[in-house]
Design a protein around this motif. Structure first.
Motif, PDB file in Angstrom:
ATOM      1  N   ASN A   1      16.945  28.434 -11.402  1.00 55.64           N
ATOM      2  CA  ASN A   1      18.333  28.861 -12.084  1.00 55.64           C
ATOM      3  C   ASN A   1      18.372  30.435 -11.865  1.00 55.64           C
ATOM      4  OD1 ASN A   1      16.433  30.168 -14.040  1.00 55.64           O
ATOM      5  ND2 ASN A   1      17.410  29.456 -15.823  1.00 55.64           N
ATOM      6  N   ASP A   2      19.325  30.939 -12.158  1.00 56.09           N
ATOM      7  CA  ASP A   2      19.788  32.309 -11.986  1.00 56.09           C
ATOM      8  C   ASP A   2      18.723  33.276 -12.539  1.00 56.09           C
ATOM      9  OD1 ASP A   2      20.595  31.514 -14.497  1.00 56.09           O
ATOM     10  OD2 ASP A   2      22.320  32.714 -14.309  1.00 56.09           O
TER      11      ASP A   2
ATOM     12  N   ALA B   1      19.779  18.756 -15.280  1.00 56.05           N
ATOM     13  CA  ALA B   1      20.769  19.730 -15.806  1.00 56.05           C
ATOM     14  C   ALA B   1      20.851  19.680 -17.072  1.00 56.05           C
ATOM     15  CB  ALA B   1      22.007  19.500 -14.959  1.00 56.05           C
TER      16      ALA B   1
ATOM     17  N   SER C   1      17.965  24.921 -23.514  1.00 58.13           N
ATOM     18  CA  SER C   1      18.494  26.244 -23.476  1.00 58.13           C
ATOM     19  C   SER C   1      19.489  26.684 -24.780  1.00 58.13           C
ATOM     20  CB  SER C   1      19.111  26.602 -22.181  1.00 58.13           C
ATOM     21  OG  SER C   1      18.521  26.476 -20.994  1.00 58.13           O
TER      22      SER C   1
ATOM     23  N   ASP D   1      26.587  25.654 -10.827  1.00 62.57           N
ATOM     24  CA  ASP D   1      25.902  25.435 -11.920  1.00 62.57           C
ATOM     25  C   ASP D   1      24.713  24.506 -11.666  1.00 62.57           C
ATOM     26  OD1 ASP D   1      27.034  22.920 -11.913  1.00 62.57           O
ATOM     27  OD2 ASP D   1      28.595  23.355 -13.180  1.00 62.57           O
ATOM     28  N   LEU D   2      23.649  23.938 -12.725  1.00 64.85           N
ATOM     29  CA  LEU D   2      22.637  23.322 -12.203  1.00 64.85           C
ATOM     30  C   LEU D   2      23.095  21.775 -11.929  1.00 64.85           C
ATOM     31  CD1 LEU D   2      19.923  24.050 -11.734  1.00 64.85           C
ATOM     32  CD2 LEU D   2      19.251  23.589 -14.180  1.00 64.85           C
TER      33      LEU D   2
ATOM     34  N   ALA E   1      23.032  28.973 -10.146  1.00 68.47           N
ATOM     35  CA  ALA E   1      22.050  28.019  -9.388  1.00 68.47           C
ATOM     36  C   ALA E   1      21.770  28.076  -8.173  1.00 68.47           C
ATOM     37  CB  ALA E   1      22.210  26.699 -10.028  1.00 68.47           C
TER      38      ALA E   1
ATOM     39  N   ASN F   1      20.240  22.024 -20.273  1.00 72.87           N
ATOM     40  CA  ASN F   1      21.081  22.992 -20.994  1.00 72.87           C
ATOM     41  C   ASN F   1      20.877  22.557 -22.323  1.00 72.87           C
ATOM     42  OD1 ASN F   1      22.560  23.846 -18.679  1.00 72.87           O
ATOM     43  ND2 ASN F   1      23.988  22.077 -18.472  1.00 72.87           N
TER      44      ASN F   1
END
Ligand SMILES: Cc1cc2nc3c(=O)[nH]c(=O)nc-3n(C[C@H](O)[C@H](O)[C@H](O)COP(=O)(O)OP(=O)(O)OC[C@H]3O[C@@H](n4cnc5c(N)ncnc54)[C@H](O)[C@@H]3O)c2cc1C
Length: 463
Positions: free
Chosen positions: A252-253, A353, A360, A226-227, A276, A357
């Motif tokens: 990010n993905d 991060a 988002s 993850d980030l 990530a 989050n």
């Protein structure tokens, strides 16, 4: 008549007013079209820039300084017909390098990639790399105080400018082309023009500080769970390698998936995607250090601790370029994907991060299925926090709400709503929402002191 005077002064290649000649100067990288100006001035010397400014001042015609048109905040084209574009593109001379002083003098119209090429055989570099380096000019880079991938290590453009030459809004020329690091003779005028976005004067030349070119590099792409893991591992790399870390980018993905889909020549080095990624580069000028082995050790430790799920190290310059291409083509990939809503912001590094989050979650609540493309500079907290529409959908006319939610979070995190692209005309109103009245007033007073008639780039930075 202004047109006649400018044509006489600048000649047929220096003054363009036919629609087909002017058209190329009216579209920037983002595709913004603008109001058609009276014409485009392309002076070839500082004296001609000064004379052009004097003629425009006398005729009360607005001047929009223009570099490579890669600015992303609409500061580089007119919003009023009673204006001219002043393009610096013909002032593109790189003077012979003075290696002992670790600096080079250049015209404002020199393209960054052209300068990199000119430095190729000198063992010296200008440590500024960004996705737009094939078009962005030194004058534009200084005027926007560009950052780029290595800003956390070498600083922003303001840290590379030793001297400047500027044509002021009344046509006077300030020659500050010094080759000095230490120069405390009063206010730091050269710094004032860095990030002034064509508001205080027209940059015509610069003396730029150079650095010794690294002899060896190790470049790695890491996949992470993850980030937050990217934030933590980025810190580990910086603590391990210190000033040898010259690049540290996170992706990010979604951002990488879109770029891979849109740009066929990109090469994804892993079997499966990850949530990530971190792209890191270490470099050294000291001979005989095996940086690849050092990087391997650091990555092996990260894999063992479960901080990384996968990693590759470039084995040659072609592979190194391919890894950087994955990062550099993210904006282009997202542009090709379709409508987007982008934000150039920064927050403290340790909170990257957490910021991504919460933003988002805010965005998903506003537009279910929205795709978040978050990438940027892990070393300095600069996030390109962008949205693409839900697959096959749209933003439901909520772009303004989405951006307002992002900027409110930036403020909450103690960040900046304009990290490296500047304010232009797009973000000046936004900046007013977040900057204090005294900060805004200081900027207004500076603008009035330098540019009292508002002839240069009105509407940018302070309206
Ligand atoms: C794909 C892509 C990637 C990018 N990556 C980065 C990045 O990593 N970091 C970053 O900081 N930026 C980045 N940018 C933004 C952009 O490249 C920079 O803002 C760049 O500095 C603009 O330079 P330019 O010559 O294109 O200026 P322009 O876009 O022509 O002008 C930008 C502003 O500077 C003023 N200006 C231009 N020349 C002069 C001059 N000689 N004197 C006075 N004012 C002048 C203009 O009036 C305008 O306000 C990126 C852009 C793209 C398209």
């Amino acid at each position: 008549m202004l047109e006649t005077s400018l044509r006489t002064l600048l000649g047929p290649t220096g003054w363009l007013s036919e629609p087909e000649d002017v058209e190329p100067f009216l579209v920037d990288w983002s595709g913004h079209c603008c109001v058609r100006p009276i014409g485009v001035a392309r002076p070839a010397s500082t004296a001609d820039v000064a004379a052009t400014v004097k003629l425009c001042a006398r005729a009360d015609v607005v001047i929009i300084p223009q570099g490579g048109r890669t600015g992303l905040v609409a500061g580089n084209f007119p919003h009023d017909r009673n204006s001219i574009i002043l393009s610096l593109s013909r002032m593109n001379k790189v003077e012979p390098i003075t290696p002992g002083d670790f600096c080079v003098s250049v015209g404002a119209g020199v393209v960054l990639g052209q300068l990199h090429a000119a430095l190729n055989d000198t063992d010296l570099i200008l440590p500024l790399h960004l996705g737009s380096e094939g078009s962005a000019q030194i004058g534009g880079l200084i005027a926007t105080n560009a950052g780029g991938n290595m800003a956390f290590r070498y600083g922003m453009m303001q840290d590379m400018v030793l001297g400047l030459e500027v044509v002021l809004p009344d046509g006077e020329i300030w020659n500050g082309m010094r080759r000095l690091i230490k120069d405390n003779c009063g206010f730091q005028l050269r710094r004032l023009f860095c990030g002034s976005e064509g508001r205080l004067g027209i940059i015509t030349g610069a003396v730029l500080k150079l650095q010794p070119a690294p002899r060896s590099h190790a470049t790695a792409l890491m996949a992470l769970p993850d980030l937050q893991a990217a934030v933590v591992f980025g810190e580990t790399l910086r603590r391990t390698f210190g000033e040898a870390v010259i690049g540290l980018e996170f992706i990010n993905d979604t951002a990488l998936a879109i770029a891979l889909q849109q740009i066929g020549e990109l090469k994804f080095p892993f079997d499966v995607p990850a949530p990530a990624y971190l792209l890191a580069e270490i470099a050294s000028t000291i001979p005989g250090i095996d940086l690849v082995a050092e990087m391997e050790n650091a990555l092996a430790a990260g894999l063992q601790r479960g901080q990384l799920t996968n990693a590759v190290i470039a084995q040659n310059n072609t592979q190194r370029a391919a890894l950087w291409k994955l990062r550099d083509e993210l904006p282009e990939g997202q542009r090709r994907e379709g409508p987007q809503c982008h934000h150039d912001v920064s927050v403290p590094v340790s909170q990257i991060a957490e910021f991504v989050n919460v933003c988002s979650a805010d965005a998903e609540a506003l537009v279910p299925g929205i795709r978040v493309c978050a990438f940027g500079h892990m070393g300095d907290g600069n996030i390109h926090y962008n949205f693409s529409t839900p697959a096959g959908g749209n933003f439901d006319d909520k772009e303004e709400e989405l951006s307002a939610a992002v900027y409110a979070r930036v403020d909450e995190f103690g960040g900046s709503v304009a990290a490296e692209h500047g304010l232009g005309r797009l973000k000046t109103g936004l900046a007013d929402t977040y900057r204090s009245a005294s900060e805004r007033d200081l900027m207004r007073r500076l603008r009035v002191a330098f540019n009292p008639t508002d002839i240069l780039n009105p509407g940018v930075i302070v309206d």
